[in-house]
Motif scaffolding. Structure first.
Motif, mmCIF file in Angstrom:
data_model
loop_
_atom_site.group_PDB
_atom_site.id
_atom_site.type_symbol
_atom_site.label_atom_id
_atom_site.label_comp_id
_atom_site.label_asym_id
_atom_site.label_seq_id
_atom_site.Cartn_x
_atom_site.Cartn_y
_atom_site.Cartn_z
ATOM 1 N N MET E 212 -23.404 -23.921 13.793
ATOM 2 C CA MET E 212 -22.837 -22.896 12.905
ATOM 3 C C MET E 212 -23.158 -23.191 11.451
ATOM 4 O O MET E 212 -23.238 -22.313 10.614
ATOM 5 N N ASN E 213 -23.363 -24.481 11.209
ATOM 6 C CA ASN E 213 -23.703 -24.933 9.883
ATOM 7 C C ASN E 213 -25.001 -24.292 9.394
ATOM 8 O O ASN E 213 -25.210 -24.062 8.215
ATOM 9 N N VAL E 214 -25.884 -24.037 10.326
ATOM 10 C CA VAL E 214 -27.153 -23.379 9.990
ATOM 11 C C VAL E 214 -26.969 -21.871 10.000
ATOM 12 O O VAL E 214 -27.234 -21.185 9.008
ATOM 13 N N VAL E 215 -26.472 -21.370 11.104
ATOM 14 C CA VAL E 215 -26.406 -19.914 11.287
ATOM 15 C C VAL E 215 -25.610 -19.236 10.159
ATOM 16 O O VAL E 215 -26.075 -18.290 9.533
ATOM 17 N N MET E 216 -24.433 -19.786 9.929
ATOM 18 C CA MET E 216 -23.552 -19.136 8.968
ATOM 19 C C MET E 216 -24.135 -19.185 7.564
ATOM 20 O O MET E 216 -23.923 -18.309 6.750
ATOM 21 N N LYS E 217 -24.870 -20.247 7.304
ATOM 22 C CA LYS E 217 -25.365 -20.402 5.942
ATOM 23 C C LYS E 217 -26.597 -19.575 5.626
ATOM 24 O O LYS E 217 -26.760 -19.106 4.511
ATOM 25 N N VAL E 218 -27.485 -19.403 6.592
ATOM 26 C CA VAL E 218 -28.749 -18.719 6.243
ATOM 27 C C VAL E 218 -28.780 -17.254 6.648
ATOM 28 O O VAL E 218 -29.547 -16.478 6.072
ATOM 29 N N SER E 219 -27.953 -16.869 7.621
ATOM 30 C CA SER E 219 -28.120 -15.521 8.170
ATOM 31 C C SER E 219 -27.581 -14.438 7.228
ATOM 32 O O SER E 219 -26.493 -14.564 6.679
ATOM 33 N N ASP E 220 -28.376 -13.367 7.092
ATOM 34 C CA ASP E 220 -27.893 -12.186 6.386
ATOM 35 C C ASP E 220 -27.033 -11.368 7.322
ATOM 36 O O ASP E 220 -26.137 -10.641 6.918
ATOM 37 N N ALA E 248 -14.342 -15.834 22.597
ATOM 38 C CA ALA E 248 -15.437 -16.071 23.532
ATOM 39 C C ALA E 248 -16.298 -17.261 23.143
ATOM 40 O O ALA E 248 -16.952 -17.850 23.985
ATOM 41 N N TYR E 249 -16.293 -17.589 21.848
ATOM 42 C CA TYR E 249 -17.343 -18.505 21.427
ATOM 43 C C TYR E 249 -16.871 -19.636 20.534
ATOM 44 O O TYR E 249 -17.049 -20.806 20.841
ATOM 45 N N LEU E 250 -16.267 -19.288 19.440
ATOM 46 C CA LEU E 250 -15.972 -20.321 18.453
ATOM 47 C C LEU E 250 -14.779 -21.191 18.835
ATOM 48 O O LEU E 250 -14.725 -22.357 18.467
ATOM 49 N N GLY E 251 -13.833 -20.601 19.538
ATOM 50 C CA GLY E 251 -12.668 -21.373 19.938
ATOM 51 C C GLY E 251 -11.633 -21.439 18.824
ATOM 52 O O GLY E 251 -11.849 -20.949 17.726
ATOM 53 N N ARG E 252 -10.482 -22.055 19.159
ATOM 54 C CA ARG E 252 -9.447 -22.195 18.144
ATOM 55 C C ARG E 252 -9.941 -23.147 17.077
ATOM 56 O O ARG E 252 -10.695 -24.077 17.358
ATOM 57 N N GLU E 253 -9.486 -22.947 15.875
ATOM 58 C CA GLU E 253 -10.026 -23.752 14.787
ATOM 59 C C GLU E 253 -9.199 -24.990 14.546
ATOM 60 O O GLU E 253 -9.071 -25.468 13.436
ATOM 61 N N ASP E 254 -8.633 -25.523 15.655
ATOM 62 C CA ASP E 254 -7.799 -26.695 15.473
ATOM 63 C C ASP E 254 -8.634 -27.955 15.331
ATOM 64 O O ASP E 254 -8.207 -28.946 14.804
ATOM 65 N N GLU E 255 -9.842 -27.889 15.852
ATOM 66 C CA GLU E 255 -10.668 -29.086 15.817
ATOM 67 C C GLU E 255 -11.901 -28.881 14.966
ATOM 68 O O GLU E 255 -12.230 -27.776 14.574
ATOM 69 N N GLU E 256 -12.587 -29.966 14.772
ATOM 70 C CA GLU E 256 -13.769 -29.919 13.925
ATOM 71 C C GLU E 256 -14.927 -29.173 14.576
ATOM 72 O O GLU E 256 -15.839 -28.721 13.911
ATOM 73 N N ALA E 257 -14.839 -29.017 15.910
ATOM 74 C CA ALA E 257 -16.014 -28.530 16.631
ATOM 75 C C ALA E 257 -16.462 -27.159 16.164
ATOM 76 O O ALA E 257 -17.644 -26.850 16.204
ATOM 77 N N ALA E 258 -15.514 -26.346 15.723
ATOM 78 C CA ALA E 258 -15.915 -25.015 15.265
ATOM 79 C C ALA E 258 -16.734 -25.120 14.002
ATOM 80 O O ALA E 258 -17.564 -24.258 13.733
ATOM 81 N N ALA E 259 -16.521 -26.183 13.291
ATOM 82 C CA ALA E 259 -17.272 -26.473 12.076
ATOM 83 C C ALA E 259 -17.454 -25.266 11.168
ATOM 84 O O ALA E 259 -18.536 -24.776 11.029
#
Lengths: 300, 379, 240, 316, 259
Positions: E212-220, E248-259
């Motif tokens: 997500m670190n890549v996708v969220m940062k570069v995608s328009d 479906a995908y990102l999950g709960r944001e309780d952990e670092e995994a969603a990043a």
């Protein structure tokens, strides 16, 4: 009608033999991705060994069936041992090499065994003693079926069923299938893959030796180049069914026997093999991995 | 002709000129070109053994012209390319004559090379193409297909009065040639060929073809191929309950025919020149006995004996002309009125074709023994 | 005595040296993770421990026995199982057959019990028991791979990249299961790209770089270490 | 791992040695007797055939175990045009090449979808069909099982190439030309395209490689060169018959390429020498010859799985 | 902005399994579009449909307004579409230089017989190809590895070689399949720069990525798939807050995994 039924029985008899030999190709291929071109010659080695034992014992007064059983057991044992030796000498060193290197090694082994048979038994046609088995002939729907034919068809069915049960319904059989899919992961399960490979080189040639002995018992003759002929047909049967697939080899063998019978009988005897091959190529064009072969979708 | 050959000839000439007579005379070289490995290995090895046997016997009697006979064998594997190489090797070794090859194809590829080098060639090849180029060095030692076909047609149609004749052959040059001629000659004498079918030699599974033939109800099945298939065909005919009589061409005559056919062998008919073991000629019996004594087995087929006849004829020519000059030997053989062969009395015509062989029809009995069925023995 | 003790291990592929003298240990009951970039030799290390690779030098001891030259099947019998990188389930065998193979070296009755336990941990696998493993989704295949390794009743469980190529939500689920497995007393050696989750699960960690251990310590220490943060955790991306 | 730089001295050194050996080969008839000149001539012919098989098998990565078909078509086209229609030998040559290439392309078009071993079996099938067609005297012009005999001697600029030495020179020059073509093939886009396809077909096609066209072309080129060898073979033997083109001949060609080294010109030549020339020395051990031959094949593969002289990975 | 690539109700089934279903989305010229979704959602299948590796069972794919549905891969490549693969697919027995030169294939004008005969025109062209290849190698800082066997390089560099191979063909659209897989966080940050650089040179980018670190940062623009269907699309902020995506995908944001 009689002719048709007759052709079906003709086809089933040789088809059963092709299938028994094809199983050896397909099992070895399944586990090692190797076309063991020496397999046909191993099978015929079985026929020669059986022949020698039977000729030596013929007229000794022992009952034919007992002799035949003894010949089968000894021939199977020797051929299975030869199969294991072959694996050890010619294929094991090449497991991690280019697969074509192993194919050529197998071709070399085929030449070696074939000429070895010629040196030991001579280049002549050898004849199996007659009168070991009943020469009963049954007439079914206008077709003549002999005792030997029925024996071969039944024995092939029983052996194939036994193999199927072994491979699909026993623990070691599952291990064989696992090793066929992924050897390294099979090792991680605690499976001794070398033992699996040795097993395959025992079972395949043993079934093939039975096929070879059936050839001898049915036609009552054996000659040293026969391995190449039967090996090629059996290999084609294995491909037709989808190489690596055990039920496929059985189906392929029987179909090939039937194709051959119908091509010769109903189309043209002079083009018999050409028709068989054309049919094979046609099937491959429609189903590029054989009748029961897996469609290998490449993971992208 | 190669440089080496010229050098060799020059050396030989020099040898003679400097009075080499006092030294041991060089041996007479006879070549054997035969398929010693491969599909026809048994036939090839048979030819090699027969020629060696004859040479040994002759040497035991002091050789020929005071010289020993030496046999040089070359394995042509039954293929054209190896045959051509063999021919050149034997020519370069200065052989006087070559026995072989077994297959017409290999003999054909070698024929022009022997002809150009003036080396006599005696082979059992019966293909017409061997005769077409008119080489003087060629001496076929097996009876030609044409003569056998005429005899066969006459026997089937006029002697046995078969009404529905089925012809079966394999794909070999020899067998198809014979089958074609038989078919033609049967039609010429107004016989009825109901089918002409093919088998794959060595494939063993002939029941599909035979089942088909059976449905045509022939009263005779004529097979022009080889005994190893012929015996099986006979056995499979019986298994299928076919009533047709089995008549086989000459290549079916082999001790193994009866063994392979088993109980079905009885009543089979084989057309050929008289086989050695059935011949009154003492030479034939003696040869077969000597062969068996030396090699522990009977000769694989009648072609072992026809090739042996080729060897015997050449030895006879050398002895009679007191020469190894090819021109003289050719002349002698071409003008020979009758040669007492192991396989009958015969001669050669101008094309090198074997002539004057009496064909007979044998019947095989349940024990695999042969008896002459036609023409009835005179005695 | 450590459950697993690796001393100066060297492994090469032809001329390329993948491990250049690695030493590490895993105590019974611990979870140990190995961090490292791609190509650092993590998978090589796992395959070497399982006996899939020949060693050029060094020693591996498990439970007091030298297993440096032992065959893969013997190492499994001693109690070391692995869920390999990329899951590697037997795609044309059923889920149940895969699980049974996991217990290949164990007696039949025990295997049945183990499979039952695995089904309890991963109920999805029970639902799909007769299905071919190749038709499972990536996450399900990873569960199967872990379950299969557990059926072998390991003393030491090797996990190679269990989160590789999985969606974040699945990764979370997998790590929850791993926590559960660790809590049940199984010793785990874990190789993982997802350094943060791995260090949170682990007791101790090692950092592998180009075939050598360059750093080791308690997991929380490593998590706080600036070197590790710079190289493996990325700069300042807070959750959410 | 670093690859030697493109077109280094090394690459040229091998070529220079190759050219020198070829030139020395021209002198063979002066030192050999005629049977060995014939062996050398047939060696050259088989070497061309093996190199042509290598285009398909070694370079194209397609398991062709029916290569004798194309060799046979070349030989039969020459024989038929010469004996039935009286064409001079050299006039038949282009037709032999084209006919073989056309058949290669025609058979390849549907077959190249088949992978590995399935392609292998399909080509075996075509080999069997071809031999049967020749034996059955297809269209009445193939001479049946006897084949065709009595081909003319080739005439070049009014000079009949009658002696074995002259035929050898013809074959040797043809081999030289084919060797140069193979070297060029390594260095052009077509040759590279085959390597792309062989190493990763999917990656290649997504870079714009038309896999079907390139593979069909590989079959056509390989078959065409085999056709050339077929003409030379017919000339050398002055007779053509089905037995020279049976399946076992295809197997031998296949084995030559693997034993020698796929994609390597010196390797394939060495393979041809080992599989064809060496057995010529052992004729006196006829019965044991092929027993030892089989043993040697296993030994070579076990000891040198990449072949006797494998292709080097280098920039070309 | 006109759509460079457009999918209209595209679907494909494998043996009864609906891998992609009624999928429609478009990629505008000059954009970076991210495609995300759980494993087995059909992302790679979408790439295979676009590049002609698979043929859709229904729907159509448009390139600059015209249908390209069912074209074979090499024809798709000829349009100016290039891709990388989830598992790196470099030519194993070739150097970095040769691997990258392979990307020039469509620009080669020589006929096969010209090459086999080594005519002068062919030699000139070979030199041109080499120059083009070296230019791209310089641009991606791979020049020093030109003669190294590509598969012997570290993973991150291999990814870059694969990218260079797509760029040397001067594509209009580059499709990247998990370019950050196997990269550590530091490496994937460098990757972001590279991807942005590609776009800056006028090339449209479509990528599948789990990082997500890549996708969220570069995608328009981000397209989210689940079970072969589109469940959401929009920019990074909209996707991050989309409840369907979280479930479906990102999950709960309780952990670092969603990043």
């Amino acid at each position: 009608m009689g002719t048709f039924v007759q052709q079906v029985f003709n086809g089933l008899t040789v088809g059963g033999i092709y299938a028994l030999i094809a199983l050896g190709y397909t099992m070895v291929y399944g586990v090692m991705r190797l076309i063991n071109f020496a397999h046909g010659d191993l099978c015929i080695l079985g026929a020669f060994i059986g022949l020698t034992l039977l000729s030596g014992a013929a007229g000794s007064g022992h009952p034919g069936v007992a002799l035949l059983l003894l010949a089968f057991v000894l021939a199977i044992a020797v051929v299975a041992a030869a199969g294991v030796l072959l694996e050890f000498v010619a294929y094991r060193p090449l497991r991690r090499a280019d697969r074509l290197a192993a194919v050529v090694s197998a071709l070399g082994a085929s030449v070696l065994i074939e000429n070895g048979i010629m040196i030991v038994w001579g280049p002549n046609v050898h004849v199996f003693p007659s009168g070991l088995l009943p020469e009963t002939v049954w007439h079914v729907a206008g077709a003549a079926i002999t005792f030997v034919q029925v024996l071969i068809i039944l024995a092939s069915v029983v052996l194939m069923a036994a193999l199927y049960v072994f491979v699909h319904h026993t623990k070691f059989g599952t291990a064989i299938r696992a090793a066929a899919i992924d050897q390294d992961t099979a090792r991680l399960m605690g499976i001794n893959v070398n033992r699996v490979i040795v097993t395959v080189f025992v079972v395949g040639p043993a079934l093939g030796a039975i096929g070879g002995l059936f050839v001898g018992v049915y036609y009552r003759e054996a000659y040293f180049t026969m391995g190449w002929v039967y090996g090629l047909y059996a290999f084609i049967a294995a491909i037709l069914g989808g190489i690596g697939n055990i039920p496929g080899a059985m189906l392929g063998g029987v179909l090939l026997g039937l194709f051959n019978a119908f091509a010769a009988g109903y189309i043209s005897s002079s083009w018999q093999d050409a028709i068989t091959f054309a049919l094979l190529i046609g099937i491959l064009l429609v189903r590029p991995t054989g009748l029961l072969g897996e469609r290998v979708a490449e993971k992208v | 002709m190669s440089r080496k050959f010229l050098l060799g000839a020059a050396a030989a000439a020099a040898f003679v000129a400097t009075g080499g007579v006092a030294m041991a005379a060089p041996p007479i070289l006879i070549g054997v070109q035969a398929p010693i490995t491969g599909t026809y290995a048994d036939e090839g090895q048979g030819i090699q053994k027969a020629v060696q046997l004859l040479a040994d016997e002759q040497n035991a009697k002091g050789g020929l012209l005071g010289r020993k006979i030496e046999v040089k064998a070359c394995d042509d594997e039954g293929t054209a390319s190896q045959a051509a190489i063999c021919a050149r090797q034997l020519v370069d070794a200065h052989v006087v004559a070559v026995i072989g090859s077994y297959t017409s194809g290999a003999a054909l590829a070698a024929e022009p090379i022997y002809a150009r080098a003036n080396v006599l060639q005696s082979s059992d090849g019966t293909s017409n193409q061997l005769l077409e180029r008119g080489y003087q060095t060629w001496f076929g030692n097996a009876p030609p297909n044409s003569a056998e076909a005429v005899f066969t047609a006459n026997y089937l149609v006029n002697v046995r009065h078969f009404k529905r004749i089925a012809v079966l052959t394999d794909h070999s040059s020899f067998a198809t040639g014979l089958a074609d001629e038989v078919e033609k000659d049967v039609k010429a004498v107004h016989g009825n060929v109901v089918d002409k079918a093919f088998i794959n030699a060595g494939s063993q599974n002939f029941t599909p073809v035979l089942t088909q033939i059976k449905s045509l109800n022939p009263d005779v099945l004529y097979f022009s191929g080889y005994y190893s298939d012929g015996g099986l065909i006979r056995a499979q005919m019986q298994q299928l309950g076919m009533k047709a009589v089995f008549v086989g061409g000459d290549a079916n005559q082999n001790v193994s025919f009866g063994k392979i056919a088993g109980s079905a062998a009885a009543g089979s008919v084989i057309l050929n020149v008289p086989a050695p073991q059935d011949l009154p000629y003492p030479a034939a019996k003696q040869f077969v006995a000597a062969y068996k004594a030396k090699y522990g087995a009977l000769p694989p087929s009648v072609y072992t004996l026809t090739n042996a006849d080729g060897m015997r004829a050449i030895m006879q020519a050398i002895a009679e002309t007191k020469s190894t000059d090819p021109k003289k030997l050719e002349g002698y053989l071409h003008h020979l009125k009758s040669f007492q062969g192991l396989t009958g009395t015969f001669a050669w015509n101008a094309r090198g074709e074997r002539t004057g062989s009496p064909f007979v029809a044998f019947e095989v009995d349940a024990q695999g023994n042969y008896s002459i069925l036609y023409p009835k023995p005179a005695h | 005595m450590s459950l697993l003790a690796i001393d100066d291990l060297r492994v090469s592929y032809g001329e390329i040296e993948a491990l250049r003298g690695v030493s590490l240990s895993v105590e019974a009951g611990e979870v140990v993770t190995i961090l490292g970039a791609n190509g650092a030799g993590k998978t090589t290390l796992m395959r070497a421990v399982s006996g899939l690779l020949g060693k050029r030098g060094g020693q591996i001891a498990f439970d007091g026995q030298d297993i440096t030259r032992a065959g893969a099947d013997r190492i499994v019998r001693l109690g070391v199982t692995q869920a390999p990188e990329g899951r590697r389930v037997f795609g044309t065998l059923s889920v149940l057959e895969n699980l049974r193979l996991g217990g290949f070296t164990r007696p039949g009755a025990e295997v049945r019990a183990s499979i039952e336990q695995a089904y309890e941990m991963f109920p999805r696998l029970r639902e799909r028991s007769a299905q071919l493993a190749g038709t499972l989704s990536g996450g399900e295949q990873q569960m199967l791979a872990i379950a299969r390794a557990l059926v072998g009743r390991p003393k030491l469980l090797l996990l190679d990249e269990p989160s590789l190529g999985l969606a974040p939500i699945i990764v979370q689920a997998i790590f929850r299961s791993l926590r559960q497995i660790a809590d049940s007393g199984v010793t785990i050696l874990l190789v993982e790209q997802n350094a943060r989750s791995a260090l949170k699960l682990a007791d101790r960690g090692y950092v592998l770089e180009v075939g050598r251990i360059v750093l080791d310590g308690r997991a929380d220490t490593l998590l706080a270490s600036p070197e590790v943060q710079a190289a493996y955790l990325g700069k300042g991306h807070a959750p959410g | 791992m670093t690859v030697p730089p493109a077109r280094g001295i090394l690459a040229y050194r091998n070529e220079a040695i190759g050219a020198l050996l070829w030139a020395l080969g021209l002198a063979l008839p002066a030192v050999l007797d005629s049977s060995w000149v014939a062996v050398a001539a047939i060696f050259a012919i088989y070497a061309i055939t093996a190199l042509s098989e290598d285009v398909i098998l070694g370079r194209g990565g397609m398991f062709d175990m029916g290569h004798a078909v194309y060799f046979g078509i070349g030989a039969y086209v020459t024989a038929i045009l010469n004996t039935e229609f009286g064409w001079p030998i050299f006039a038949t040559l282009p037709f032999a090449i084209l006919a073989a290439a056309a058949v290669g392309a025609l058979l390849a078009a549907p077959l190249i979808r088949l992978r590995g071993d399935y392609l292998l079996v399909a080509t075996i099938g075509f080999n069997a069909i071809f031999v049967l067609a020749m034996q059955n005297n297809l269209a009445g012009i193939t001479g049946g099982s006897d084949g065709l005999t009595g081909l003319d001697v080739p005439v070049l600029f009014g000079l009949p190439l009658e002696s074995q030495s002259a035929m050898f020179w013809l074959d040797w020059v043809a081999l030289g030309i084919v060797m140069v073509l193979m070297r060029n093939l390594d260095r052009c886009e077509f040759g590279r395209t085959l390597r792309y396809l062989k190493q990763d077909e999917l990656a290649a096609t997504t870079l714009g490689v038309d896999a079907r066209a390139a593979k069909t072309l590989a079959f056509a080129v390989g078959a065409g060169l085999a056709g050339l060898a077929g003409t030379l073979f017919a000339v050398q033997l002055s007779t053509v018959s089905p037995t020279s083109f049976v399946f076992t001949e295809s197997v031998t060609l296949f084995a030559i390429v693997i034993v020698g080294g796929k994609g390597s010109v010196p390797g394939v030549l060495l393979g041809t020498a080992l599989m064809f020339v060496v057995p010529q020395f052992f004729r006196q051990f006829a019965t044991y010859r092929y027993f030892a031959f089989g043993f040697a094949m296993i030994a070579v593969m076990v000891l040198r799985p990449q072949g006797l002289w494998p292709r080097r990975i280098q920039n070309e | 902005m006109s759509a460079l690539l457009e999918l209209r109700s595209v679907g494909i089934s494998f043996g009864g399994l609906r891998a992609v279903d009624q999928l429609s989305f478009s990629v505008a010229e000059g954009q970076i579009v991210g495609l995300i979704g759980p494993n087995g959602a059909g992302k790679t299948t979408v790439f295979n449909l676009i590049t002609g590796v698979y043929r859709p069972t229904n729907g159509e794919i448009l390139w600059q307004g015209s249908r390209i549905t069912g074209l074979r891969p090499h024809r798709v490549a000829a349009l100016g579409i290039r891709r990388t693969f989830q598992t790196i697919r470099l030519f194993a027995e070739m150097s970095v230089f040769e691997n990258v030169r392979a990307g020039c294939h469509l620009g080669v004008r020589q006929h096969w017989w010209q090459g086999v005969l080594q005519l002068p025109a062919q030699r000139r062209e070979e030199a041109e190809l080499a120059e083009r290849t070296h230019a791209v190698l310089r641009r991606l800082q791979l020049e020093t590895h030109a003669n190294d066997l590509a598969v012997s390089l570290p993973y991150g560099l291999q990814r870059r070689v694969e990218l260079a191979r797509t760029l040397v063909g001067e594509p209009k659209l580059v499709i990247l399949d998990e370019p950050a897989a196997g990269l550590n966080d530091a490496e994937s940050e460098a990757l972001n720069e590279t991807i942005l650089g590609v776009r800056a040179s006028g090339i449209t980018v479509l990528l599948v990525e789990h990082d997500m670190n890549v996708v969220m940062k570069v995608s328009d623009h981000i397209v989210v798939l689940n079970f072969g269907r589109l469940i959401a699309e929009g920019d990074a902020v909209a996707i991050r807050d989309n409840s369907a995506v979280i479930e479906a995908y990102l999950g709960r944001e309780d952990e670092e995994a969603a990043a």
